[in-house]
Every structure is written in C-alpha cells, then in structure tokens.
Design a protein around this motif. Structure first.
Motif: not given
Length: 578
Positions: A502-514
């Motif tokens: 798993h990953m933890v982003m700071s700040p949170q980012s959902n990004g784009t899922l293709y």
C-alpha cells in the motif's frame, strides 16, 4: 813355466779389465740418477731445473706434474712403532706443512710414503690469515688434499664460524661439509641443519634437513636453504617459513636479504601480517618499510574483516594499513553467507587515525564500478565505502538493483548494518522502478528517495519532493485493476515480499485510474523512465563486462545547481591527505 805364468797373467789382467769395466758402468748409472725424477706411490721429490735449458737447447717432453709433499717441520720426539710399521710417531709441538697450509697438533702418525698423517689433540690448521680449522682428531691426505676433522670441530673464516663434530674440508674446492649436524654463524645470523656445506672462497653455503636460520628480527625454517655469508642473502629453494613478531612469510622459491630485510619471492608465496595475507606469483617484501607488492594473480585477504582483493597487481603497507589493487581488480566481501563481488579499474584501501579510538578505513573504487551479490547489484563510475559510518557512496550515474527493483539518481548512499543493507538514500533525480511483467512497471520519481531494507528485502520507500508515480493496483488475488497516475509532495510506499502492499500520499491524491484496455498512449511511462536490464550484472563473472548506457538513457542534467563531481571529490580528498 814361463808360458804358464804368462797365461795366468793374461787371465788375471783380463779379470781386472772386466771388473774395471763393470765398475765404470755402475759409476755411470749412479752418475745418471740425480737428473731423473724420483716417483713413488705417495711422495715425489721436486724436479731439478733442466740443464738443457741453460744451454738453450730444446727441452725434453715435460712429465706429469707431481703432487706436492707433506712436510714434517717439527716435533719434540720422532720414533717408530710396531703397531703401525708404515708410520712414524711424532710427539710434542708437532708442525706439518703442505704448500701454504700449516697444521699443528700434540701428536701424530706420519705416513711419509702415503703423503698423509693422522693428528691427535689440540689440532689446528691454518691457511694464510683467513682460514682456521680446529678439532681433536684429524686425518689429512696430501694426495687428495682432503682434511677429515672430528670432535669439537670449529672452522673460522674471517667473520664466519662453523661448529660441528664431523667436518670434511676439500682444499682443492675450498669446500667444507658436515653430515651429522652443524651450526654456521656470522655477525647477524645463526644457521643450524643436519647436513651442510660451506665454501670459504665464494662464501656460499648449502643446508639440508631441519634447517633453521635465527636472526634478531626473524626466524627462518626450511628443509633446504642456500646462504651467502658475504651478501647475507638466503636463497630459498624449498618450503620455508619466515617468522617475526607480526609477520609470517611462506615461500618455496626466492631470495631473502637478511641484512636489508628485502625479499623477492616466487611460486605463490604468501605474506601474512595481523590477519592480512598477500599472495602472488611473484612477491616483493621490504621488512623494514613494511611494504609488500604482489604481481600476477594477486590475492589480498583480510581474515579478520572477512574481505579480500584480487588482481594482477597488489600493494600493501602494513605500517599505514594502505592497500592498492589494479589490473582486473576485484573486492570480495564474504562476511555474510553470500559474497559480494565488486570490480573496478582500481581499488584502494586507506586507514585514518591509525592506532586511535577514532580509527576508520575507506575502500575506494575508481572507474567502471560493477558489483554483484545474489540479493543486490549495482553499477557506477566511482564508489567509496567508509567504516566510520558504514556508508557506501556511489557517484556518477549510479544504479542499484534488488530483486525486481531498480533505483537510480545522481548519487546513491547505502548504509550497511553488519555487512547487509540497512537503508539507501538516492539524491536528486531519484527514480524507483518495479518490474511487474515485460511491459508493465510501477514507477515513482522525486527529488530524493529513501529505501529501507530488512533481511535483504526492501520494505519501505520514502519519496520526497515533486513526487510523480505510475503504478498498477491489484485486488486480493493479484489481478491487475488498472493503472494509476498521481502526483504529490511526499509518498511512503510499503512492500511485502518485494510486492507493493500500500501507499500513503501527503497531501492525499487520488490521481487518475485508467482501465487496462483504456490506458492512453505514453501515459504508462514517466518522462524520466528507463529500465537498465541490459546493464545489470548477471553474475560474479559479469562484473568484468562494462556496458555503457544507451544514447538517450542518461540522466538529464540538473539545472537546480552544480553537482558534486565524483572523481573530483575523490581526487581532492586524496590531495588533501597527501
């Protein structure tokens, strides 16, 4: 009657005439003897000068040269003995001479016909002012010029003394040899062996069986040894060990100067110093300077720290703890169960603050560095490992692999814990790539990256500054869901069994899922993505095959500031130290 007297008178006169002729013939024989050479089985009188030479007439053909005679010069008593009918007994202050050799004793049997004698008590032989031979019993043969001295034998030749109980000395070859144990001494060394010989002319000696050379600074033991008392050079011709306080040399062939401490050794000789061994086909060692050099198939081993260097040339200074290797140089660390093999054009080991609490070592590798271990591989141009902080620093296009993970950056720092990777720090243009299959890769890039390991496996990655990533999330049965593209300031990645957990982003980012079928062209790779599978070392032999990056795969020049040049860093540091 008158006729009868006349007859007798003629007969008597005839007899007188015959007797006169016989006497005259005998006188002629006696007159000829002085000009003949008297030769016996053991002695010969010196030939007189040829009278023909005085007249200028051609000389007669020269007869073979005769052996010189042993002369009895003096004794207090001279007598015959029934026990030795061929001998004269001479007693008291006995002196013999044979050419330039003088011999003294208390008593002797003198064999004039055999040109020899047997001497007893306080026997002494003197030849000039350089050779003296002492003993209790001597048999000297003037024909062979061999002296057989027995019991409490001592031979003195200038600064050399030979002690034994049985010595044969051959005057023709100036050679003395013992066969029942002996000791040879000069100003510096004491040599003992069961059998040996010593040449009083060229000062060369040969020793066999249980040979031991003792010097105030070392001890040499061997089965066969040649030694010159003039040059002080020991010629090693068999398995030999040279031991001193901290050093041990093993050699089967070579030369060791016992005076200067310099050695030229051959046939895979070994130098050992405080747990470090230097081996080579040819080995040079200077005991006083503490310097050793090995040529051809060199091996330098540190049995304490469990590492070694190999190459075609090696240098080691035991006083400064400095080591150097080149020509197919390889550093091997075998402190763990799995060995690490590192190759570079040049390898160097330096020790700082020697014999203090702050002492530490640095191993430096210059140009075209490649290393391999089953769990980690890497390449770079230059590398430094310091025991001060157990940090290995890779300079100039470094690449590090662990299983299916690849890490690159402008500089890579790897911190070790008991010879295993603890964590790695990638500085500037950091890029981590995880291969999923031949076409799909998880990718993350940022300004810097920290990778943490446990038991040789990467467990966590921290990406800091301008983070961008491309990764393929999976469901519980490891089925790919799609491809995610995201950006953030900091990213923590957690892995299990070398797989993304798993990953933890700071700040949170959902990004784009293709979805997999709908990934836009070019979106599956970051703009700085590169996969260096063609450079990666494949085994310990592959470290010698340097493969450069393909055109276009190099890191883009960093416009944020000047980069520390790796070679300049090393050379500047070297210059300061000098």
């Amino acid at each position: 009657m008158s006729d009868k007297r006349t007859k007798y008178t003629w007969i008597g006169g005839h007899r007188i005439l015959v007797l006169g002729i016989l006497c005259l013939f005998g006188f002629c024989l006696l007159a000829q003897r002085p000009v003949q050479k008297k030769v016996t089985g053991t002695t010969a009188t010196a030939p007189k000068k040829d009278s023909v030479a005085k007249t200028g007439k051609p000389a007669k053909k020269e007869e073979p040269k005769q052996k010189s005679k042993v002369y009895l010069l003096h004794s207090d008593i001279l007598k015959k003995t029934l026990d030795r009918s061929d001998a004269q007994v001479v007693v008291g202050n006995v002196i013999f001479r044979h050419d330039s050799l003088y011999m003294y004793c208390d008593s002797a049997y003198y064999f004039d016909q055999r040109n020899s004698f047997e001497a007893f008590g306080n026997v002494r032989m003197e030849q000039g002012d350089t050779l003296f031979l002492y003993g209790d019993h001597l048999y000297y043969d003037g024909m062979t010029q061999i002296a057989q001295m027995r019991m409490n034998v001592r031979l003195e030749n200038r600064n050399t003394t030979l002690l034994t109980d049985s010595l044969n000395y051959d005057r023709v070859y100036s050679l003395g040899y013992f066969f029942d144990g002996g000791t040879l001494m000069d100003e510096q060394n004491v040599l003992t062996s069961e059998w040996g010989e010593y040449n009083t002319q060229n000062k060369q000696s040969v020793f066999n069986y249980n040979v031991k050379l003792v010097n105030p600074q070392f001890t040499l033991t061997s089965d066969t040894l040649r030694y010159n008392t003039a040059s002080k050079v020991a010629n090693i011709v068999g398995p030999s060990d040279i031991l001193s306080d901290n050093n041990h040399i093993y050699s089967e062939s070579g030369y060791y100067n016992t005076q200067t401490g310099k050695a030229d050794l051959y046939q895979r000789s070994v130098l050992t110093n405080e747990g470090k061994q230097l081996t080579g086909d040819t080995l040079f060692y200077d005991r006083n300077e503490g310097v050793g050099e090995a040529f051809h198939d060199m091996v330098m081993t540190d049995t304490v720290n469990k590492n070694m260097m190999t190459g075609d040339y090696g240098f080691y200074n035991e006083k400064t703890k400095y080591a150097f290797a080149t020509r197919k140089a390889v550093a091997i660390d075998y402190s763990q169960g799995d060995s690490l093999f590192l190759h570079a054009d040049t390898l160097m080991m330096k020790t700082f603050h020697l014999d203090t609490d702050s002492m530490f070592r640095e191993m430096r590798a210059f140009h075209k560095v490649r290393f391999y271990r089953t769990d980690v591989q890497g390449v770079c141009d230059s590398l430094v490992f310091s025991t001060k902080d157990s940090c290995l620093t890779m300079y100039d296009n470094p690449i590090l692999w662990n299983e299916n993970q690849q890490l690159i950056g402008e500089k890579v720092l790897i911190y070790m814990n008991d010879s295993t990777i603890d964590w790695a720090h990638i500085i500037n243009q950091a890029l981590s790539v995880e291969q999923i299959d031949t076409t799909k890769y998880n990718q993350v890039t940022g300004k810097e990256m920290k990778a943490f390991f446990r038991d040789g496996e990467m467990k966590k990655v921290e990406v800091i500054g301008s983070v961008r990533l491309v990764y393929y999330p999976m469901d519980s049965d490891s089925t790919l869901i799609g491809m995610n593209v995201s950006e953030t300031s900091q990213l923590d990645i957690y892995l299990e069994q070398q797989k993304l957990d798993h990953m933890v982003m700071s700040p949170q980012s959902n990004g784009t899922l293709y979805p997999l079928p709908q990934i836009p062209k070019g979106k599956d790779k970051l703009d700085n993505f590169v996969w260096f599978d063609y450079i990666r070392p494949l085994n310990k032999d592959d470290i010698f095959e340097w493969r450069a990056k393909k055109a276009g795969d190099e890191l883009k020049k960093n416009i944020r500031g000047p980069i520390e040049l790796p070679n300049q860093h090393l050379f500047d540091q070297q210059k300061k130290e000098e």
